[in-house]
Design an enzyme around this catalytic site. Structure first.
Site, PDB file in Angstrom:
ATOM      1  N   CYS A  66       0.820  -1.209   0.000  1.00  9.51           N
ATOM      2  CA  CYS A  66       0.000   0.000   0.000  1.00  9.51           C
ATOM      3  C   CYS A  66       0.856   1.262   0.000  1.00  9.51           C
ATOM      4  O   CYS A  66       0.658   2.159  -0.807  1.00  9.51           O
ATOM      5  CB  CYS A  66      -0.937  -0.016   1.209  1.00  9.51           C
ATOM      6  SG  CYS A  66      -1.928   1.469   1.339  1.00  9.51           S
ATOM      7  N   CYS A  77      -1.630   1.650  -3.075  1.00 16.42           N
ATOM      8  CA  CYS A  77      -2.616   2.712  -2.832  1.00 16.42           C
ATOM      9  C   CYS A  77      -2.049   4.130  -2.836  1.00 16.42           C
ATOM     10  O   CYS A  77      -2.571   5.000  -3.530  1.00 16.42           O
ATOM     11  CB  CYS A  77      -3.296   2.507  -1.467  1.00 16.42           C
ATOM     12  SG  CYS A  77      -3.477   0.813  -0.930  1.00 16.42           S
ATOM     13  N   LYS A 135      -0.086   5.282  -6.049  1.00 17.63           N
ATOM     14  CA  LYS A 135      -1.105   5.236  -7.110  1.00 17.63           C
ATOM     15  C   LYS A 135      -2.004   6.464  -7.057  1.00 17.63           C
ATOM     16  O   LYS A 135      -2.238   7.137  -8.040  1.00 17.63           O
ATOM     17  CB  LYS A 135      -1.909   3.941  -6.958  1.00 17.63           C
ATOM     18  CG  LYS A 135      -3.033   3.723  -7.936  1.00 17.63           C
ATOM     19  CD  LYS A 135      -4.368   4.282  -7.521  1.00 17.63           C
ATOM     20  CE  LYS A 135      -4.870   3.913  -6.161  1.00 17.63           C
ATOM     21  NZ  LYS A 135      -5.337   2.560  -5.988  1.00 17.63           N
ATOM     22  N   TYR A 180      -8.789  -3.724 -10.921  1.00 22.94           N
ATOM     23  CA  TYR A 180      -8.492  -2.422 -10.310  1.00 22.94           C
ATOM     24  C   TYR A 180      -7.222  -1.791 -10.905  1.00 22.94           C
ATOM     25  O   TYR A 180      -7.221  -0.653 -11.339  1.00 22.94           O
ATOM     26  CB  TYR A 180      -8.177  -2.584  -8.820  1.00 22.94           C
ATOM     27  CG  TYR A 180      -9.303  -2.846  -7.869  1.00 22.94           C
ATOM     28  CD1 TYR A 180      -9.747  -1.851  -7.009  1.00 22.94           C
ATOM     29  CD2 TYR A 180      -9.889  -4.094  -7.767  1.00 22.94           C
ATOM     30  CE1 TYR A 180     -10.739  -2.092  -6.075  1.00 22.94           C
ATOM     31  CE2 TYR A 180     -10.888  -4.349  -6.836  1.00 22.94           C
ATOM     32  CZ  TYR A 180     -11.301  -3.330  -5.983  1.00 22.94           C
ATOM     33  OH  TYR A 180     -12.278  -3.570  -5.058  1.00 22.94           O
ATOM     34  N   GLU A 184      -6.879   1.597 -13.305  1.00 20.39           N
ATOM     35  CA  GLU A 184      -6.278   2.768 -12.663  1.00 20.39           C
ATOM     36  C   GLU A 184      -5.049   3.243 -13.454  1.00 20.39           C
ATOM     37  O   GLU A 184      -4.888   4.441 -13.719  1.00 20.39           O
ATOM     38  CB  GLU A 184      -5.902   2.438 -11.210  1.00 20.39           C
ATOM     39  CG  GLU A 184      -7.144   2.264 -10.340  1.00 20.39           C
ATOM     40  CD  GLU A 184      -6.866   1.909  -8.887  1.00 20.39           C
ATOM     41  OE1 GLU A 184      -7.783   2.063  -8.069  1.00 20.39           O
ATOM     42  OE2 GLU A 184      -5.738   1.468  -8.559  1.00 20.39           O
ATOM     43  N   HIS A 211     -27.562  20.756  -1.526  1.00 15.61           N
ATOM     44  CA  HIS A 211     -27.681  21.269  -2.887  1.00 15.61           C
ATOM     45  C   HIS A 211     -26.704  22.404  -3.134  1.00 15.61           C
ATOM     46  O   HIS A 211     -26.536  23.243  -2.271  1.00 15.61           O
ATOM     47  CB  HIS A 211     -29.120  21.756  -3.106  1.00 15.61           C
ATOM     48  CG  HIS A 211     -29.407  22.115  -4.518  1.00 15.61           C
ATOM     49  ND1 HIS A 211     -29.456  21.172  -5.530  1.00 15.61           N
ATOM     50  CD2 HIS A 211     -29.627  23.314  -5.098  1.00 15.61           C
ATOM     51  CE1 HIS A 211     -29.721  21.795  -6.675  1.00 15.61           C
ATOM     52  NE2 HIS A 211     -29.824  23.084  -6.431  1.00 15.61           N
ATOM     53  N   GLU A 267     -26.393  14.380  -3.509  1.00 16.39           N
ATOM     54  CA  GLU A 267     -27.820  14.528  -3.171  1.00 16.39           C
ATOM     55  C   GLU A 267     -28.688  13.623  -4.027  1.00 16.39           C
ATOM     56  O   GLU A 267     -29.813  13.277  -3.645  1.00 16.39           O
ATOM     57  CB  GLU A 267     -28.276  15.986  -3.308  1.00 16.39           C
ATOM     58  CG  GLU A 267     -28.305  16.512  -4.725  1.00 16.39           C
ATOM     59  CD  GLU A 267     -28.812  17.954  -4.827  1.00 16.39           C
ATOM     60  OE1 GLU A 267     -29.770  18.303  -4.117  1.00 16.39           O
ATOM     61  OE2 GLU A 267     -28.235  18.745  -5.611  1.00 16.39           O
TER      62      GLU A 267
HETATM   63  P1  NDP Z   1      -7.635  -8.324 -10.236  1.00 16.44           P
HETATM   64  O1  NDP Z   1      -7.699  -9.709  -9.732  1.00 16.44           O
HETATM   65  O2  NDP Z   1      -8.572  -7.301  -9.740  1.00 16.44           O
HETATM   66  O3  NDP Z   1      -7.744  -8.339 -11.820  1.00 16.44           O
HETATM   67  C1  NDP Z   1      -6.944  -9.138 -12.628  1.00 16.44           C
HETATM   68  C2  NDP Z   1      -7.332  -8.909 -14.069  1.00 16.44           C
HETATM   69  O4  NDP Z   1      -6.426  -9.592 -14.930  1.00 16.44           O
HETATM   70  C3  NDP Z   1      -8.725  -9.429 -14.380  1.00 16.44           C
HETATM   71  O5  NDP Z   1      -9.308  -8.546 -15.291  1.00 16.44           O
HETATM   72  C4  NDP Z   1      -8.433 -10.776 -15.035  1.00 16.44           C
HETATM   73  O6  NDP Z   1      -9.396 -11.160 -15.954  1.00 16.44           O
HETATM   74  C5  NDP Z   1      -7.146 -10.475 -15.756  1.00 16.44           C
HETATM   75  N1  NDP Z   1      -6.317 -11.652 -15.978  1.00 16.44           N
HETATM   76  C6  NDP Z   1      -5.992 -12.611 -15.080  1.00 16.44           C
HETATM   77  N2  NDP Z   1      -5.189 -13.528 -15.653  1.00 16.44           N
HETATM   78  C7  NDP Z   1      -4.995 -13.145 -16.928  1.00 16.44           C
HETATM   79  C8  NDP Z   1      -4.276 -13.682 -18.018  1.00 16.44           C
HETATM   80  N3  NDP Z   1      -3.583 -14.815 -17.896  1.00 16.44           N
HETATM   81  N4  NDP Z   1      -4.303 -13.033 -19.197  1.00 16.44           N
HETATM   82  C9  NDP Z   1      -5.023 -11.889 -19.321  1.00 16.44           C
HETATM   83  N5  NDP Z   1      -5.716 -11.330 -18.338  1.00 16.44           N
HETATM   84  C10 NDP Z   1      -5.721 -11.954 -17.142  1.00 16.44           C
HETATM   85  O7  NDP Z   1      -6.135  -7.933 -10.000  1.00 16.44           O
HETATM   86  P2  NDP Z   1      -5.331  -6.566  -9.991  1.00 16.44           P
HETATM   87  O8  NDP Z   1      -3.980  -6.996 -10.378  1.00 16.44           O
HETATM   88  O9  NDP Z   1      -5.998  -5.514 -10.789  1.00 16.44           O
HETATM   89  O10 NDP Z   1      -5.427  -6.141  -8.465  1.00 16.44           O
HETATM   90  C11 NDP Z   1      -5.029  -7.028  -7.417  1.00 16.44           C
HETATM   91  C12 NDP Z   1      -5.763  -6.759  -6.139  1.00 16.44           C
HETATM   92  O11 NDP Z   1      -5.361  -5.548  -5.582  1.00 16.44           O
HETATM   93  C13 NDP Z   1      -7.261  -6.696  -6.281  1.00 16.44           C
HETATM   94  O12 NDP Z   1      -7.788  -7.897  -5.790  1.00 16.44           O
HETATM   95  C14 NDP Z   1      -7.703  -5.544  -5.466  1.00 16.44           C
HETATM   96  O13 NDP Z   1      -8.447  -5.994  -4.356  1.00 16.44           O
HETATM   97  C15 NDP Z   1      -6.447  -4.874  -4.992  1.00 16.44           C
HETATM   98  N6  NDP Z   1      -6.422  -3.478  -5.417  1.00 16.44           N
HETATM   99  C16 NDP Z   1      -7.307  -2.586  -4.885  1.00 16.44           C
HETATM  100  C17 NDP Z   1      -7.306  -1.274  -5.294  1.00 16.44           C
HETATM  101  C18 NDP Z   1      -8.298  -0.321  -4.749  1.00 16.44           C
HETATM  102  O14 NDP Z   1      -8.915  -0.611  -3.736  1.00 16.44           O
HETATM  103  N7  NDP Z   1      -8.530   0.825  -5.399  1.00 16.44           N
HETATM  104  C19 NDP Z   1      -6.350  -0.790  -6.290  1.00 16.44           C
HETATM  105  C20 NDP Z   1      -5.482  -1.802  -6.797  1.00 16.44           C
HETATM  106  C21 NDP Z   1      -5.528  -3.092  -6.361  1.00 16.44           C
HETATM  107  P3  NDP Z   1     -10.764 -11.916 -15.526  1.00 16.44           P
HETATM  108  O15 NDP Z   1     -11.667 -10.865 -14.990  1.00 16.44           O
HETATM  109  O16 NDP Z   1     -11.237 -12.487 -16.818  1.00 16.44           O
HETATM  110  O17 NDP Z   1     -10.385 -12.951 -14.532  1.00 16.44           O
END
Ligand code: NDP
Length: 453
Positions: A47, A52, A55, A181, A185, A439, A444
């Site tokens: 983080c 976080c 970012k 996410y 982002e 407002h 709202e």
């Molecule tokens: P996520 O698990 O959210 O997303 C991974 C993405 O990669 C999905 O779209 C998935 O597709 C895709 N994917 C997985 N494997 C492959 C592959 N082999 N080829 C192509 N695409 C693939 O992971 P992130 O890395 O974005 O984030 C990790 C964690 O960090 C999250 O779980 C989140 O909780 C946390 N996080 C939170 C944030 C916040 O609160 N603002 C900010 C950043 C991270 P599919 O959907 O098809 O599985």
């Protein structure tokens, strides 16, 4: 505490000084426990160092492009703005270093001993860090997660979010792979900073798991800003070419970029800790299997945060840490609650949500009412921007309780945080209707939506 417990060096030995580990250590120490925390990298974990915090700083940086443009409708004239990546990077690094120091003093002020190095569990209640053995009544694994990449040819040319925070130069062209996410982002960050950005997602619509109206709204708004977003598209191989990197897509076409960022999920950081040898149950994806109190299958070993792959968010790891400290050292067994956790995606525009998506609610309740509003925020009547805000309430008709709140639009995270308190308190739609709005705000709208769609 019995005499045998007193024979250990510590009551609690935490592996990992991220958000969860530091909080567990500090709070346990405040309850009188003798605590050590081992860390091999910078204090604060993902983080603070590569998540976080940096970012969000990058999101602020990238949003200025639009702000400069929007200001003209309000009468401002500015010289053509220019952006210096090295200034942002240096200022960000200074802030992160300050936070690393804050974490160090939080630990020392709490009387927690910081042990530098990679810890390995070598026997029941026994760990080794940099050649020194330590014993503890309880061991807590709070080692977080690590980016995971698919094994495709040339994947070594790709970077992850870890490296994205330290690139010496801002790429001219970026390709982002993933639809979670981190991917959305970074797509917004790069685009805002002036990088030619393409995002590829393997499925039909990104942000899987979020409410469908949220997913559609984010995709539409990002595309309106000029991002090249391609669904049902994936990289088969990456090649290094003289002009940069070439991504060969599964459909045979190709794309060139200077940086290819993979944000394809994260894997719990649980290997090499000696857990398997001790018989700690690990799920196939690498997560430590824990019960409702964060207890692993081996007595005396506990785990919290991303290492357990429950709800992978910093505030959840902190909540799990507080519950664990209470369970272990205050005589109050406390289970973390993983329901109705509000979260935000700092896409541009951002997402805020809490509770169930419409699809989840329709599976959980026989009758569901949905209230939805799309509008152009007041600011954009003069800015000229066509950005739309989307707000949505999901209500269980039988009880009138609001079971899902979703928003895509400026300050969504700030707004949803407040509404998540109402939801925790069991707010009904009638109670939202009885609330007088502020407002003129976007928020709202949540208390003035009268007719279900
Ligand atoms: P996520 O698990 O959210 O997303 C991974 C993405 O990669 C999905 O779209 C998935 O597709 C895709 N994917 C997985 N494997 C492959 C592959 N082999 N080829 C192509 N695409 C693939 O992971 P992130 O890395 O974005 O984030 C990790 C964690 O960090 C999250 O779980 C989140 O909780 C946390 N996080 C939170 C944030 C916040 O609160 N603002 C900010 C950043 C991270 P599919 O959907 O098809 O599985």
């Amino acid at each position: 505490m019995n005499d045998s417990e007193r024979d250990y060096d510590y009551d609690l030995f935490v592996i990992g000084a991220g958000s969860g580990g530091v909080r567990a250590g500090r709070v346990s120490a405040s309850y009188g426990a003798r605590v050590a925390v081992a860390e091999s990298a910078a204090l604060g974990g993902t983080c603070v160092n590569v998540g976080c915090i940096p970012k969000k700083l990058f999101v602020y940086a990238s949003h200025f492009r639009e702000d400069f443009r929007d200001s003209t409708g309000f009468g401002w004239t500015t010289p053509e703005p220019s952006f210096d990546w090295s200034v942002l990077l240096a200022n960000k690094d200074r802030e992160i270093a300050r936070l690393n120091a804050v974490y160090a003093s939080l630990l020392s002020d709490a009387g927690v001993e910081l042990v530098t190095g990679r810890a390995r569990i070598v026997g029941p209640h026994t760990l080794e860090v940099a050649g020194t053995r330590h014993t503890a009544d309880h061991i807590l694994i709070a080692t977080g997660g690590w980016p995971s990449l698919p094994e495709i040819p040339g994947i070594e040319h790709a970077i992850t979010s870890n490296e994205a925070f330290h690139l010496k130069e801002l790429p001219r062209r970026a390709l982002i792979v993933g639809g979670g996410y981190i991917a959305v982002e970074f797509a917004g960050i790069y685009h805002g900073l002036g990088v030619e950005t393409t995002q590829l997602y393997r499925g039909p619509l990104f942000l899987r798991g979020f409410d469908d109206d949220v997913r559609t709204a984010v995709a539409e708004e990002m595309r309106k800003k000029g991002l090249d977003i391609r669904f049902d598209s994936n990289v088969a191989a990456i090649e290094k070419v003289t002009t940069g990197l070439r991504a060969v897509l599964e459909d045979g076409s190709s794309l060139e970029a200077d940086t290819i960022l993979y944000a394809t999920g994260r894997t719990p950081n649980t290997r090499g800790l000696g857990l398997e040898e001790l018989g700690v149950e690990i799920a196939p994806g690498g997560a430590i299997v824990v019960d409702e109190f964060s207890r692993s299958s081996v007595p005396g070993i506990w785990a919290i945060g991303d290492a357990t792959d429950r709800v992978n968010l910093t505030p959840v790891a902190i909540h799990e840490a507080m519950c664990l400290a209470r369970t272990l050292f205050r005589g109050e067994p406390t289970k973390p609650v993983h329901r109705d956790v509000a979260s935000a995606v700092f896409s541009q525009p951002p997402v805020g949500c809490v509770g169930l998506s419409e699809a989840e609610a329709r599976r959980a309740y026989p009758q569901v009412d949905v209230y939805r509003s799309r509008f152009r925020a007041l600011k954009h009547t003069l800015s000229g921007s066509s950005e739309q805000t989307m707000m949505k309430l999901v209500v269980d008709r039988a009880s009138d309780r609001v079971v899902g709140i979703h928003m895509v639009g400026p300050d969504a995270g700030e707004i949803i945080q407040g509404f998540s308190v109402a939801m925790k308190c069991g707010a009904t739609k009638a109670q939202l209707d009885a609330t007088i709005g502020i407002h003129p705000t976007s928020a709202e709208e949540f208390v003035t939506m009268r007719d279900p769609v």
